[in-house]
Scaffold this active site. Structure first.
Site, mmCIF file in Angstrom:
data_model
loop_
_atom_site.group_PDB
_atom_site.id
_atom_site.type_symbol
_atom_site.label_atom_id
_atom_site.label_comp_id
_atom_site.label_asym_id
_atom_site.label_seq_id
_atom_site.Cartn_x
_atom_site.Cartn_y
_atom_site.Cartn_z
ATOM 1 N N GLU A 425 52.769 35.942 33.436
ATOM 2 C CA GLU A 425 52.372 36.972 34.387
ATOM 3 C C GLU A 425 52.464 38.347 33.741
ATOM 4 O O GLU A 425 53.211 38.542 32.780
ATOM 5 C CB GLU A 425 53.258 36.905 35.631
ATOM 6 N N GLU A 619 47.546 31.293 43.516
ATOM 7 C CA GLU A 619 48.332 30.169 43.008
ATOM 8 C C GLU A 619 49.611 30.108 43.819
ATOM 9 O O GLU A 619 50.214 31.136 44.128
ATOM 10 C CB GLU A 619 48.648 30.348 41.528
#
Length: 682
Positions: A425, A619
């Site tokens: 991320e 997600e």
């Protein structure tokens, strides 16, 4: 004779957080300026309290007046200056209080009222949104007027210009027709708030039911100026269907294969088990699969020696099932923060370099190193056997593009996700479990290596404040809470001149890293869709500082939008955002204790991306869902009645173990996929 100066200080202009933070560039308004604005609304409460104190000081003789002549005023002038400084500070506090209230009001309207407010809305945007909700038109210059054509819920009587006014008989006939219409069709009512004399009276349809046949033989309303009731009912039904048209959007669903399908030597572990997994995914009608390509495996032992054989075998299996493929360029470690048997580190040759030069890794204030990913401050430092950080990433991506050119040509590879930080991320490794971090700790800043400190000192000197060239010393530890620290507490140092300078530099390092890598990713993958994953850091979101977001690199306190600058950079490279959707893994009481707001953060991030014109996918952050959680995900992916018809462009379902083993804890997965595909309605 002394003259008492009783002129009060007005509200100062709010400080734009995106402006340069040099204190010399923030001249205060003259306290005696006659145009100073008085606080209004909610801010008036705080203002009244402060002004009451000021009046008390005057009545008690605590403020010394200025002399009209040249003598005898020296001491009084100094005391008056101190009082003016105190009043300036009080004004600052009132302004912060007003901004905090405004921020909460805007957040509530966005979250619960479905108002399409921009990320940095002001009260003009709020008034315009409320006016539009009430059926008015508001032009860009502020001109406000009632629309000449109402929505399909509304039937409008004919109007005439001023030059051709309606006669009283026409008004009576129209009103009579409306009453007859209401008698024939009880589901219609005349709006009591509008009079026919106003020339824009309307007939409004109340609740009705699809499939009701009682209007099939109804006669039209007996007036030339009124609409056919059957047409009105049809328009109402069509409007209701349009309100739910996001249900019909097809949102592709991808399933993530388990991490351990490729071992640390680059070989496919269990081809038959993978085949069974793919067969089960195909039976669920998923659109494709997501695969992590690990830097620590492919280039694990020697620099620029890439082993793709295991991935080639895996991709051939996926091709047999005619599934699409999203591939993750995983430049981070796996297993350092999670329980399980699989552990994937950074390449061994990188770890060897780190033994001699540990500053290639992120470092906290105590000098502890994080091995989750490479330090962004070496993006342009030749410390990796003669290569810079971004050159290492580019060589890896270019090798993948060349090796699997056939899959790109035939369109099997639908997208490439670029890992830009910890856990893949775009964030700093601020919450390492190996360092003892547990939820909901605020984490720590990761900028105490020599490369980051050099960059910080250089930036501070360029601003003329070299003593700012160091990280905060009062920001607490990994498991601290905001109110326990001098930096993150209410009115803490995070909002001082130094705090703003540091946080701006810290977040710009994150944005700069994204820009460096994405510019090369676009070269390597040309026209292929690029995806970047954005984290969900929702704890401490209900505090003023948003401490956990600050340590992760998102400068997003309550008085500043920290996501729009990030998305502005991503937009330059036509990136699709993947947002990690938070789930209800904590009870409401635990969320309250953590000052967490998953829904508020989700709303801000998703709408900030849409405001910038970016596509966004999702997600799941957790793997176990009940029906309520499933519906919450669907609502986020396909919001009802969105004014711009926005919805997710795809969704990735992630779970730790293979689906085929029957261990899935998402019992409604099949239902979820059908809803995302638009095959089922509410």
């Amino acid at each position: 004779m002394h003259t008492l100066n009783t002129t009060t200080t007005g509200s100062q202009d709010p400080i734009d957080p995106n402006r340069n933070l040099d204190p010399d560039q923030y001249p205060h308004r003259n306290p005696s300026h006659p145009q100073s604005r008085r606080p209004r609304g909610f801010a008036a409460t705080a203002a009244a309290a402060s002004m009451g104190q000021a009046d008390s000081d005057v009545n008690n003789g605590n403020i010394t007046g200025e002399t009209s002549s040249g003598g005898g005023g020296g001491g009084g002038g100094g005391k008056g200056k101190r009082e003016r400084e105190k009043e300036k500070e009080r004004t600052k506090l009132r302004e912060r209080h007003r901004r905090a209230i405004t921020s909460r009001m805007l957040a509530g309207l966005r979250q619960y009222g479905n108002f399409p407010l921009p990320a940095r809305a002001d009260m003009n945007d709020v008034i315009a949104a409320l006016a539009r909700e009430a059926g008015w038109s508001v032009d860009a210059d502020g001109t406000t007027y009632r629309q000449s054509h109402q929505s399909n819920h509304v039937v409008q009587f004919p109007t005439r210009s001023i030059d051709s006014p309606l006669s009283s008989s026409t008004l009576k006939n129209c009103a009579k027709a409306a009453l007859e219409c209401q008698q024939q069709h009880p589901s219609l009512r005349i709006d009591d708030n509008l009079s026919p004399v106003s020339l824009d009276s309307v007939v409004i349809a109340e609740s009705d039911h699809p499939g009701n046949g009682r209007y099939a033989g109804a006669s039209p309303i007996p007036s030339v100026g009124c609409v056919d009731a059957n047409q009105l009912i049809q328009d109402v039904h069509s409007t209701e269907r349009r309100n739910d048209f996001t249900e019909n959007f097809y949102v592709p669903v991808y399933a993530m294969l388990p991490v351990g399908v490729i071992d640390n030597f680059g070989q496919l572990v269990d081809p038959q088990g993978v085949r069974q997994e793919l067969s089960y995914m195909k039976s669920l009608n998923v659109d494709g699969v997501v695969i992590d390509c690990w830097w620590g495996i492919v280039e694990g032992w020697n620099p620029q020696k890439y082993v793709w054989s295991g991935y080639r075998e895996l991709f051939n299996l996926i091709r047999d099932f005619k599934l699409k493929l999203q591939v993750v360029m995983a430049f981070h470690e796996y297993g350092g923060n999670a329980s399980g048997n699989v552990m994937i580190s950074l390449p061994q040759w990188v770890l060897e370099i780190g033994k001699d030069n540990p500053d290639i890794f992120f470092t906290d204030r105590e000098g502890r190193r994080s091995f989750e990913c490479l330090n962004w401050s070496i993006d342009k430092e030749r410390v990796l056997h003669g290569r810079t950080g971004i050159e290492v990433y580019f060589d890896f991506m270019r090798s993948f593009r060349s090796e699997f050119d056939d899959l790109f040509v035939e369109g099997m590879i639908a997208a490439i996700e670029i890992g830009l930080g910890a856990s893949g991320e775009l964030k700093y490794p601020s919450f390492p479990e190996r360092m003892g971090w547990i939820y909901p700790g605020i984490g720590e800043f990761q900028c105490y290596d020599k490369y980051s400190q050099t960059s910080l000192l250089k930036e501070a000197k360029s601003r003329g404040f070299s003593f700012w060239g160091k990280g905060p010393e009062n920001a607490g530890q990994y498991n601290s809470q905001p109110h326990e620290t001098g930096f993150f507490q209410e009115r803490g140092e995070y909002d001082s001149y130094y705090g703003r300078f540091f946080l701006n530099w810290y977040s710009q390092l994150l944005i700069g890293h994204a820009e460096n890598v994405l510019s090369l990713a676009n070269l390597a993958f040309e026209d292929t869709k690029i995806i970047v994953k954005i984290p969900a850091i929702y704890w401490s979101y209900k505090t003023a500082s948003h401490a956990a977001e600050l340590t992760a690199g998102y400068y997003n306190p309550s008085n500043r939008d920290g996501y729009s600058p990030v998305f502005e950079t991503l937009k330059k490279y036509s990136v699709t955002v993947k947002f990690v959707c938070p789930g209800p893994q904590m009870s409401s009481n635990e969320h309250e204790e953590a000052l967490a707001d998953p829904e508020g953060l989700s709303w801000q991030v998703v709408n900030a991306a849409w405001d910038k014109g970016l596509l966004i996918g999702g997600e799941n952050a957790i793997t176990c869902f009940d029906r309520e959680s499933c519906m919450r995900l669907i609502e986020m992916a396909k919001p009802r009645n969105h004014p711009d018809s926005n919805h997710f462009s795809f969704f990735t379902y992630r779970q730790p173990s293979p689906l085929v083993q029957g261990s899935t804890c998402f019992a409604d997965l099949d239902y979820f996929i059908k809803r995302m595909h638009g095959d089922l309605q509410r």
